[in-house]
Design a protein around this motif. Sequence first.
Motif, mmCIF file in Angstrom:
data_model
loop_
_atom_site.group_PDB
_atom_site.id
_atom_site.type_symbol
_atom_site.label_atom_id
_atom_site.label_comp_id
_atom_site.label_asym_id
_atom_site.label_seq_id
_atom_site.Cartn_x
_atom_site.Cartn_y
_atom_site.Cartn_z
ATOM 1 N N GLU A 49 0.969 -1.094 0.141
ATOM 2 C CA GLU A 49 -0.037 -0.042 -0.147
ATOM 3 C C GLU A 49 0.909 1.041 0.074
ATOM 4 O O GLU A 49 0.632 2.155 -0.776
ATOM 5 N N LEU A 50 2.028 1.232 0.719
ATOM 6 C CA LEU A 50 2.752 2.589 0.876
ATOM 7 C C LEU A 50 3.582 2.531 -0.358
ATOM 8 O O LEU A 50 3.582 3.714 -0.820
ATOM 9 N N GLY A 51 3.912 1.414 -1.028
ATOM 10 C CA GLY A 51 4.761 1.470 -2.093
ATOM 11 C C GLY A 51 3.771 2.191 -3.376
ATOM 12 O O GLY A 51 4.352 2.988 -4.177
ATOM 13 N N ARG A 52 2.607 1.551 -3.526
ATOM 14 C CA ARG A 52 1.926 2.177 -4.603
ATOM 15 C C ARG A 52 1.558 3.639 -4.382
ATOM 16 O O ARG A 52 1.513 4.370 -5.351
ATOM 17 N N PRO A 90 1.665 23.076 1.647
ATOM 18 C CA PRO A 90 0.618 22.054 2.027
ATOM 19 C C PRO A 90 0.995 20.650 1.591
ATOM 20 O O PRO A 90 0.490 19.812 2.274
ATOM 21 N N ALA A 91 1.676 20.701 0.402
ATOM 22 C CA ALA A 91 2.170 19.373 0.067
ATOM 23 C C ALA A 91 3.177 18.707 0.915
ATOM 24 O O ALA A 91 2.998 17.547 0.969
ATOM 25 N N TRP A 92 3.823 19.529 1.718
ATOM 26 C CA TRP A 92 4.782 19.006 2.529
ATOM 27 C C TRP A 92 4.262 18.602 3.820
ATOM 28 O O TRP A 92 4.290 17.227 4.357
ATOM 29 N N LYS A 98 1.288 11.437 5.658
ATOM 30 C CA LYS A 98 1.439 10.058 5.358
ATOM 31 C C LYS A 98 2.460 9.120 5.915
ATOM 32 O O LYS A 98 2.442 8.070 6.467
ATOM 33 N N GLY A 99 3.717 9.940 6.117
ATOM 34 C CA GLY A 99 4.789 9.027 6.815
ATOM 35 C C GLY A 99 4.505 8.857 8.293
ATOM 36 O O GLY A 99 4.950 7.731 8.635
ATOM 37 N N TYR A 164 -0.872 12.613 12.504
ATOM 38 C CA TYR A 164 -0.086 14.032 12.489
ATOM 39 C C TYR A 164 -0.918 15.168 12.491
ATOM 40 O O TYR A 164 -1.821 15.338 11.966
ATOM 41 N N GLU A 165 -0.504 15.959 13.460
ATOM 42 C CA GLU A 165 -1.344 17.302 13.817
ATOM 43 C C GLU A 165 -0.284 18.262 13.583
ATOM 44 O O GLU A 165 0.506 18.557 14.391
ATOM 45 N N SER A 166 -0.285 19.345 12.596
ATOM 46 C CA SER A 166 0.394 20.412 12.615
ATOM 47 C C SER A 166 -0.082 21.848 13.433
ATOM 48 O O SER A 166 -1.161 21.496 14.034
ATOM 49 N N GLY A 167 0.758 22.634 13.551
ATOM 50 C CA GLY A 167 0.532 23.958 14.420
ATOM 51 C C GLY A 167 1.321 23.539 15.509
ATOM 52 O O GLY A 167 1.437 22.563 16.439
#
Length: 548
Positions: A49-52, A90-92, A98-99, A164-167
């Motif tokens: 799943e991660l590889g795809r 935002p892409a970062w 995802k990581g 993951y929570e940003s801020g």
Amino acid sequence: MAASTHTVTNQPPPLTAYDVFGTDLALVEGLDRHLDPEHVEAARRELTELGRAAGSAQVQEWARLANERPPVLRTHDRYGHRIDEVEFAPAWHRLLGKGVGAGLTSAWGRPDGHLRRAAAFLVWSQAEAGHLCPLSMTYAAVPALRAEPDLAAVWEPRLASAVYESGLRPAGDKAGALLGTALTEKQGGSDLRAVTTRAEPVAGEDGAYRLTGHKWFCSAPMSDGFLVLGRAADGLTCFLVPRVLDDGTRNPFALQRLKDKLGNRSNATAEVEFDGTWALRVGDEGRGLATVMGTVAASRLDCALGSAALMRQAVAQAIHHCTHRTAFGAPLAEQPLMRNVLADLALESEAATTLVLRLAAALDRAEAGDERERALLRIAVPAAKYWVTKRCAPLVAEALECLGGNGYVEESGLPRLLRESPLNSVWEGSGNVQALDVLRALRTEPGALDAFLIELGRSRGADHRLDAAVRGLLTELGDLDGVEARARRLVERIALVLQGSLLVRCAPDEVADAFCAARLGGDGGAAFGTLPHGADLAGIVERARPME
């Protein structure tokens, strides 16, 4: 006119919509080799799943956007209040989320946890390398935190979270947290004993201190906390600095500027000033270096993993291009000299992958109490960090050349890999630091050399060139007079014989034979593309081809 004259032919299709994990046979076989059979099916499912995802057009677009829109430092808000925030694309954040969700911050205490995480790290790093820094630092922080069990009990669940929570908010108010490091200073660099940041105890608060000083490199300064070295009354000490205090106030953490780096441009690296910054002691006063060494070792393994991932992606791109590109009447990949280059690159990549997976498996066994594996890591990790990261830049440069002028163009993605390729060699101690660390282990920890020789002994008699190389290494180890000046050569040989030993036991015959001939037997040149006559070049290239 343009429509009738501009016909595009003989251009390879993009390498997209493919499984980064499933098409990497060295990785798949290595995982199966070391993993508990009970965990194989689940691990393969997760990694597929991660590889795809890593090979998808969407994630490749996130990677492009994260690097084309680098972080921006915001020191003040519109009213003049100091905020010290970094604004990321935002892409970062999508890549980082995802990581985290893939478990790249968590491994400690889980069966086969380090091996499974290492495999995921190898896969996900190929999507984009810059956002892996906070993931790596968060994972590696755990050994240091465990020097203070009460602190670890609070922070480890936060760091192991798949959310993951940003801020910038108190870490306790978030579903998951990231932890960074800020160790080096202007005057010291790798010499951490030169740290001058002052640490003064806070009256009435057990274990709390105020820090005053600076840090020259603080990567991913948006993290929720940082491991920091400061000088307390009894000497150099490790501290945990939360970015935001429990009551919601900002801890003094002034970002002076962001580094303008060669690569790793999607990730922010800052210079930081502490002025009465509140911190909690981690471990005993005066034991700072000992406290952070477990974290440094884990980070060094991640450096080798990251370089192995960059190498694999560069090889995949080169083979893909040469499979689809025709020149002088035949596909490039079928022309003898180009086939030699591609096979040589694939050989280097497989040797790196095989080595780092073996070390990740050793880390699992060491955590479970295997002292021999722990001793092996003491030599093998700095040696692998030295050699794998050193080989990364020339390999990526050669892979770029396989694409000709197309490879020199940003849209190919190879320039980004090339800019990234020297980083892991510098990070967590440059080549000289790694080489000297291996010497230190040889001199002070005899069990480490014993474990290393036992590992090599498992392949005794399998290849005469490997056996000769091991004998030569033993001769060098028997004469340590003036060894510091030739430490790089010694550590290179350690890494090469370890790779050779693993390949003759684990890899297909064509891979092991070519490696031993070219890397150990002297039947190869300094440049890539110099594998000896008789090597199964076609078989090596086909094994490494990223099947779409």
